[in-house]
Design a protein around this motif. Structure first.
Motif, PDB file in Angstrom:
ATOM      1  N   ASP A  66       7.548   2.531   5.059  1.00  0.00           N
ATOM      2  CA  ASP A  66       9.143   2.142   5.052  1.00  0.00           C
ATOM      3  C   ASP A  66       9.744   3.548   5.016  1.00  0.00           C
ATOM      4  N   ARG A  67      11.199   3.218   4.710  1.00  0.00           N
ATOM      5  CA  ARG A  67      11.893   4.357   4.736  1.00  0.00           C
ATOM      6  C   ARG A  67      11.583   5.328   3.574  1.00  0.00           C
ATOM      7  N   HIS A  68      11.203   5.065   2.466  1.00  0.00           N
ATOM      8  CA  HIS A  68      10.905   5.897   1.402  1.00  0.00           C
ATOM      9  C   HIS A  68       9.513   6.682   1.887  1.00  0.00           C
ATOM     10  N   GLY A  69       8.542   5.982   2.552  1.00  0.00           N
ATOM     11  CA  GLY A  69       7.174   6.667   2.928  1.00  0.00           C
ATOM     12  C   GLY A  69       7.593   7.581   3.970  1.00  0.00           C
ATOM     13  N   LEU A  70       8.447   7.201   4.858  1.00  0.00           N
ATOM     14  CA  LEU A  70       8.802   8.046   6.056  1.00  0.00           C
ATOM     15  C   LEU A  70       9.446   9.411   5.557  1.00  0.00           C
ATOM     16  N   ARG A  71      10.181   8.956   4.677  1.00  0.00           N
ATOM     17  CA  ARG A  71      10.962  10.487   4.043  1.00  0.00           C
ATOM     18  C   ARG A  71      10.023  11.319   3.324  1.00  0.00           C
ATOM     19  N   SER A  72       9.116  10.583   2.416  1.00  0.00           N
ATOM     20  CA  SER A  72       8.034  11.469   1.993  1.00  0.00           C
ATOM     21  C   SER A  72       7.050  12.015   2.900  1.00  0.00           C
ATOM     22  N   THR A  73       6.915  11.614   4.033  1.00  0.00           N
ATOM     23  CA  THR A  73       5.958  12.069   4.888  1.00  0.00           C
ATOM     24  C   THR A  73       6.576  13.457   5.882  1.00  0.00           C
ATOM     25  N   LEU A  74       7.878  13.066   5.889  1.00  0.00           N
ATOM     26  CA  LEU A  74       8.617  14.245   6.649  1.00  0.00           C
ATOM     27  C   LEU A  74       8.780  15.423   5.720  1.00  0.00           C
ATOM     28  N   ARG A  75       8.750  15.120   4.325  1.00  0.00           N
ATOM     29  CA  ARG A  75       8.727  16.296   3.381  1.00  0.00           C
ATOM     30  C   ARG A  75       7.465  16.791   3.495  1.00  0.00           C
ATOM     31  N   ARG A  76       6.516  16.151   3.311  1.00  0.00           N
ATOM     32  CA  ARG A  76       4.979  16.848   3.570  1.00  0.00           C
ATOM     33  C   ARG A  76       4.841  17.528   4.766  1.00  0.00           C
ATOM     34  N   PHE A  77       5.541  17.382   5.764  1.00  0.00           N
ATOM     35  CA  PHE A  77       5.506  17.903   7.205  1.00  0.00           C
ATOM     36  C   PHE A  77       6.188  19.345   7.053  1.00  0.00           C
ATOM     37  N   PHE A  78       7.234  19.653   5.943  1.00  0.00           N
ATOM     38  CA  PHE A  78       7.793  20.940   5.645  1.00  0.00           C
ATOM     39  C   PHE A  78       7.202  21.480   4.682  1.00  0.00           C
TER      40      PHE A  78
END
Length: 420
Positions: free
Chosen positions: A271-283
């Motif tokens: 969901d939106r929160h999960g996508l944001r967390s994954t984007l943060r993990r990418f960096f």
């Protein structure tokens, strides 16, 4: 089993016909994080993938505004896919010669069932295959791929599909399914492959994020059942809600010298929160968040969005956006957090505000990060298809870019959600 190894000091051109028989042996592209097309390396700076007529035409007709954000198109080659006496499958590239095809040259990835006569005639013209005359690169590895999907790199077997690995697990699936589609029950086929710039070649340890962009992923020519399937998939993921969905990623982990990998099946559940967390993990690496990369990424995303706003009739259905940086680089780790205040406010987060942001990219940032638009098999514009002509810019893609920018700005501010 498939064996692919680089051929050294091999030159192919029109004046050197005696070398045509040798061809250039292709290597798997080991940094593929998503997609079903079998990506191969011709050399260090060039990759190739099975030709799709619509994608081929789209690459050749890209306007300058978008061309700067896409991999450079380099031509077409014939690829001989053949089972050898020792049980391997060899993939070898040769200069494009239409009369030499022994197969139906249509790609398995065609969007529509028929290609126009204009497209076929265009392809059979004097196509540029500049890279086929170059050396095949300085590859010292031998890579074997079994039909079961296991892979051997320099006699080291990789078959365990884990998140932390030296080889992205997605390519096991791609080569297993892709080679079965290509060969089927035949001992030998010749397919056309399109040559493109290898956009990861400048990075020693490429961290790659593949994002499926836009609110619609079916093409104009998809069958009704397929359209319905894609619409359901979009509604159940962040595609419809945000216009952006995780398709795959790999992040280099210096401590273990491995890549942390996620695939599209993981992305569909977010969901939106999960996508944001994954984007943060990418960096992130093993130590900290790479805040030094966020400013150049945001500036480039805004540049792409501004270019898309100026385009009329173009639709980038089911295309992806690649965000890349070098995980081996430690420059910028000591960036002061107050430099995040230098990220200029976004002028396009609302539909009513169409002003372009005056901030420009620093040329040095293009060495540190790169962002490219890829996968145009379902893309279209008015010169491609008179039956389906869309008005205005691709609002679904622009919507996805705007939400992606919002998410990254939240990460840059410490994951504090902005007011929505």
């Amino acid at each position: 089993m498939v064996i692919m190894s680089c051929t050294h000091n091999l030159q192919l051109n029109g004046d050197d016909v005696h070398n045509y028989g040798r061809g250039i042996a292709l290597e798997p592209f080991v940094h593929q994080v998503s997609g079903r097309a079998t990506m191969m390396c011709l050399n260090e700076t060039t990759v190739c993938k099975p030709l799709n007529y619509r994608e081929h035409f789209f690459y050749k007709s890209l306007p300058q505004d978008i061309k700067q954000f896409a991999p450079r198109y380099k031509g077409v080659v014939n690829v001989n896919i053949e089972e050898t006496p020792d049980g391997y499958v060899a993939l070898t590239a040769y200069p494009y010669e239409p009369d030499s095809l022994i197969d139906d040259c249509k790609s398995d990835y065609d969007v529509s069932t028929d290609s126009s006569e204009e497209e076929q005639e265009d392809l059979q013209s004097n196509e540029s295959t500049e890279e086929i005359s170059e050396q095949s690169g300085n590859c010292d590895t031998r890579i074997k791929v079994r039909r079961t999907g296991s892979m051997c790199v320099d006699d080291q077997h990789h078959s365990v599909h884990t998140n932390n690995t030296t080889v992205n697990p997605w390519i096991f699936k791609v080569y297993k399914e892709g080679l079965q589609r290509q060969l089927q029950s035949k001992p030998r086929v010749v397919k056309q492959f399109i040559l493109l710039e290898n956009v990861t070649s400048k990075f020693r340890k490429p961290c790659v994020l593949d994002l499926k962009m836009g609110t619609r992923i079916h093409g104009d020519h998809d069958a009704e059942a397929k359209k319905m399937h894609h619409e359901i998939k979009s509604a159940q993921s962040t595609t419809q809600q945000l216009g952006v969905r995780l398709a795959g990623m790999q992040v280099y982990q210096p401590k273990s010298d491995t890549f942390f990998c996620l695939d599209k099946y993981y992305g569909r559940k977010l969901d939106r929160h999960g996508l944001r967390s994954t984007l943060r993990r990418f960096f992130q690496d093993n130590y900290r968040t790479r805040h030094d990369l966020l400013r150049p990424v945001l500036l480039r995303l805004r540049s792409i969005r501004d270019s898309l706003k100026r385009l009329r009739t173009y639709r980038f259905y089911s295309s992806s956006l690649l965000i890349m940086y070098d995980g081996a680089s430690t420059s910028g780790y000591d960036v002061e957090l107050n430099t995040l205040d230098e990220i200029p406010p976004d002028g396009g987060d609302t539909a009513d505000n169409q002003s372009d942001n005056p901030a420009t990219e620093d040329p040095k940032d293009r060495v540190r990060i790169d962002i490219r638009m890829i996968d145009f098999a379902k893309s279209t514009h008015q010169e491609m298809d008179s039956k389906y002509v869309h008005d205005g810019p691709d609002h679904g893609y622009i919507f996805g870019l705007t939400n992606l920018i919002k998410l990254l700005k939240e990460i840059s501010k410490g994951d504090s959600p902005s007011s929505e």
